[in-house]
Design an enzyme around this catalytic site. Structure first.
Site, mmCIF file in Angstrom:
data_model
loop_
_atom_site.group_PDB
_atom_site.id
_atom_site.type_symbol
_atom_site.label_atom_id
_atom_site.label_comp_id
_atom_site.label_asym_id
_atom_site.label_seq_id
_atom_site.Cartn_x
_atom_site.Cartn_y
_atom_site.Cartn_z
ATOM 1 N N HIS A 311 51.367 36.487 36.400
ATOM 2 C CA HIS A 311 51.229 35.841 37.707
ATOM 3 C C HIS A 311 52.550 35.191 38.072
ATOM 4 O O HIS A 311 53.260 34.654 37.204
ATOM 5 C CB HIS A 311 50.110 34.790 37.685
ATOM 6 C CG HIS A 311 49.680 34.343 39.042
ATOM 7 N ND1 HIS A 311 50.342 33.364 39.735
ATOM 8 C CD2 HIS A 311 48.651 34.742 39.829
ATOM 9 C CE1 HIS A 311 49.737 33.175 40.897
ATOM 10 N NE2 HIS A 311 48.712 33.998 40.988
ATOM 11 N N ASP A 368 43.163 38.789 39.768
ATOM 12 C CA ASP A 368 43.094 40.018 40.561
ATOM 13 C C ASP A 368 42.585 41.194 39.731
ATOM 14 O O ASP A 368 41.889 42.068 40.248
ATOM 15 C CB ASP A 368 44.478 40.350 41.128
ATOM 16 C CG ASP A 368 44.994 39.263 42.062
ATOM 17 O OD1 ASP A 368 44.241 38.879 42.974
ATOM 18 O OD2 ASP A 368 46.130 38.807 41.869
#
Length: 437
Positions: A311, A368
């Site tokens: 991330h 995600d």
């Protein structure tokens, strides 16, 4: 900037032989920022920060994020506690009102959501004007923008009706999203029901059919609640910053949210979970050899990257991913789904959690990665993934728009630049131009 706290220390900046004392601002969680608001007026200098990665655009009391420690909280409440103990409606109320609701407040808020769930019948005609393959995010942004024409009472005194507008948006966007899906499938619209919870209502509008009634699964509803909560807000990300920038021009809430939806549409922002499924599809279509793709990801000479791992903000585990992994496992077990893409996803997950290459680089599966798997498992098509993201992020956008509008230190957003074009030059009349000027 509201409750700004100036610390005792200052930062010294030396420019052209002069020393400038810049105040240091300290946040409630100990974050420190150098206040440069008077820098240009006092020194003539500006700062340059591509992407605003080191620039604070505001002081906010909504979300705290610590990427190094993997911490995320809304209004002071840990994301773990909220996801485990609350519904999305409770968290939406928290984000937009500042406190978790009492039973009475939650009941009243839920009633408002039920009251405003319907979409004006004239708006339904808009769906017929879009080509069959129109991107759902394009439909969503334009439909949200059109709401100000049907509900103009907010234009006169925005903050007076903010609670009503927040409930209206949260409820109607859910209906608009489901209707856009039904239209894309060529199926009859399913209207909202007052006897269903927020998430159950959405799933029913998405998947109920005259020939095959939708059976509501509690595990799926619980997982969807968690997903929306985890996406509720994430500090000053691209779409939230867009909502604030648009709103700073005193644009109405609907137009500001529409701008945020368009920013979220970008593949580098809200499209990440869709990219995960596209990657899994590619692996499957090329024989399903996931180990080959892991090798490609490790090869520094190969531009291929595994999507859904690591991330930009979190330098350790994404705290949201830890929460949603359990929900993902529960959904796959409850639905007993056999899907080659999901099998590949589980293999990739296992490798990433154990392989030293990924561990050393903090390339853990992120939110995600898991959200895409859950959405696919419950039947939501890939092109609707970003719409689901928007549905979850909506209360955060509303909260930031309201906070920005209420800020006594509000200024219209107007970033500076460093000009690097040609210096001032003489004008050449058309007849005299040779093309070499």
């Amino acid at each position: 900037m509201g409750n700004v706290v100036h610390g005792q220390e200052t930062a010294e900046l030396k420019l052209d032989g002069k020393v400038y004392q810049l105040p240091v601002i300290v946040g409630s969680e100990g974050e420190k920022a150098i206040d440069i608001r008077e820098l240009r007026s006092s020194s003539g200098y500006i700062t340059l920060d591509s992407g605003f990665m080191n620039t604070g655009s505001c002081c906010s009391s909504i979300t705290f994020l610590d990427g190094e420690e993997g911490i995320l909280s809304y209004r002071g409440y840990g994301i773990e506690d909220l996801a485990e103990n609350c519904t999305f409606v409770e968290v939406a109320y928290l984000l937009d009102h500042g406190n978790l609701p009492t039973r009475e407040e939650l009941s009243k808020f839920s009633q408002m959501l039920g009251k405003y769930a319907m979409v004006h019948e004239d708006m339904i005609r808009f769906f017929d004007g879009y080509p069959p393959n129109s991107p759902p995010m394009a439909i969503l942004s334009s439909m949200v923008n059109s709401l100000c024409s049907f509900y103009p009472e907010m234009l006169d005194n925005p903050l007076e009706n903010i609670d009503k507008m927040a409930a209206r948006l949260l409820s109607k966007v859910r209906t608009i999203a489901a209707f856009s899906y039904k239209k894309s499938m060529g199926q009859p619209l399913v209207y909202p029901r007052h006897d269903l919870s927020y998430c159950a209502n959405f799933l029913n509008m998405m998947f109920d059919s005259p020939v095959k009634p939708y059976e509501i699964n509690d595990t799926v509803v619980k997982a969807l609640n968690k997903l929306l909560i985890l996406h509720g807000d994430h500090e000053q990300n691209c779409s939230t910053a867009t909502v604030r920038v648009a709103g700073s021009a005193r644009v109405n809430l609907y137009a500001s949210i529409s701008a945020g939806i368009n920013a979220l549409w970008g593949p580098l922002h809200g499209g990440a979970n869709q990219a995960v499924m596209e990657m899994l599809t590619q692996i499957h279509e090329e024989g399903g050899n996931y180990k080959q793709f892991i090798a490609k990801a490790k090869d520094p000479a190969d531009p291929f990257r595994l999507v859904g791992f690591g991330h930009r903000v979190y330098k350790t585990h994404d705290p949201r991913a830890r929460i949603i992994k359990k929900a993902c496992d529960d959904v796959l077990t409850a639905l007993n789904i056999s899907d080659p893409l999901l099998d590949i996803a589980k293999e990739l997950e296992e490798v990433a959690l154990k392989d030293e290459y990924f561990i050393a680089r903090n390339l853990y599966p992120n939110v995600d990665f898991y959200s895409g798997i859950i959405y696919r498992a419950i039947g939501i098509p890939t092109n609707m993934f970003t719409v689901m993201f928007a549905l979850g992020r909506l209360p955060g956008w509303i909260a930031h728009w309201k906070e920005m509008w209420d800020d006594p230190d509000w200024r219209i957003s107007r970033p500076r630049q460093v000009y690097v074009g040609p210096k001032r030059r003489p004008f050449v009349p058309l007849a005299e131009r040779t093309g070499n000027e």
